[in-house]
Motif scaffolding. Structure first.
Motif, short mmCIF file in Angstrom:
data_model
loop_
_atom_site.label_atom_id
_atom_site.label_comp_id
_atom_site.label_asym_id
_atom_site.label_seq_id
_atom_site.Cartn_x
_atom_site.Cartn_y
_atom_site.Cartn_z
N LYS A 136 -8.28 -4.90 -4.51
CA LYS A 136 -8.09 -4.52 -3.12
C LYS A 136 -7.05 -3.41 -3.03
N GLY A 137 -6.80 -2.95 -1.84
CA GLY A 137 -5.77 -1.95 -1.63
C GLY A 137 -6.36 -0.69 -1.05
N PRO A 138 -5.58 0.26 -0.66
CA PRO A 138 -4.14 0.36 -0.85
C PRO A 138 -3.32 -0.22 0.29
N GLU A 139 -3.91 -1.03 1.15
CA GLU A 139 -3.16 -1.61 2.25
C GLU A 139 -2.06 -2.53 1.72
N SER A 140 -1.10 -2.85 2.58
CA SER A 140 -0.03 -3.76 2.17
C SER A 140 -0.57 -5.17 1.96
#
Length: 180
Positions: free
Chosen positions: A156-160
């Motif tokens: 997953k990512g790049p969200e926090s």
């Protein structure tokens, strides 16, 4: 000794030993044969001899300690290391939290018997974590027991908050990619 030794003395628990927690290890693979798998635990099916009915664990083991016999361009990071295989995922690559925790606990309990120095978990598990989940805490316990633990960050990512447990463990060396 709890686990598996194939009787060959090419490798032993006195070598650097990398534990692979995954779908198993094919100990007959050209890059992993010759007694490289010195310990084995099958949390999924309870088999006494190493196997990998999916292939992912063998792939990870080859990256870590493959000898490059199949193709000299693909030598592992530590080709002189021995391996401990801990099968926690089934033939579809699926597993439960309880199997993963049992595999981690086995690595801690058998650190001395098997000579485990490094533990590799290259699987994308769980959901986002702040490191308080059970798998992250077990990874911290392995580090406290003297094992260096390397874990995949997840897919997953790049969200926090997209790092999954056990990669969120404070003691883990968490590895991720910089691009798709």
């Amino acid at each position: 000794v709890t686990g598996y030794m194939d009787g060959k003395d090419t490798y032993s628990k006195d070598d650097a030993v990398i534990a692979i927690i995954d779908t198993g290890i094919d100990a007959g693979h050209v890059d992993l044969d010759g007694g490289k798998v010195v310990c084995w635990k099958d949390v999924v099916g309870g088999r006494a001899r190493p196997y990998d009915d999916n292939g992912h664990g063998t792939h990870v083991a080859s990256i870590a300690a493959g000898e490059g016999e199949g193709n000299p361009a693909f030598i592992g990071v530590a080709p002189g290391a021995a391996l401990a295989g801990i099968k926690v995922l089934d033939d579809d690559g699926n597993g439960s939290q309880s199997r993963i925790l049992a595999g981690l606990q086995w690595a801690i309990d058998n650190r001395t018997n098997c000579g485990i120095n490094v533990l590799v978990m290259s699987m994308s598990l769980g959901g986002s974590s702040d490191g308080a989940d059970a798998a992250s805490q077990m990874v911290n316990a392995a580090v406290d027991a003297g094992i260096t633990v390397v874990v995949a960050a997840g897919n997953k990512g790049p969200e926090s908050r997209t790092i999954y447990g056990p990669a969120a463990a404070a003691g883990a060396i968490t590895v991720g990619s910089m691009g798709d």
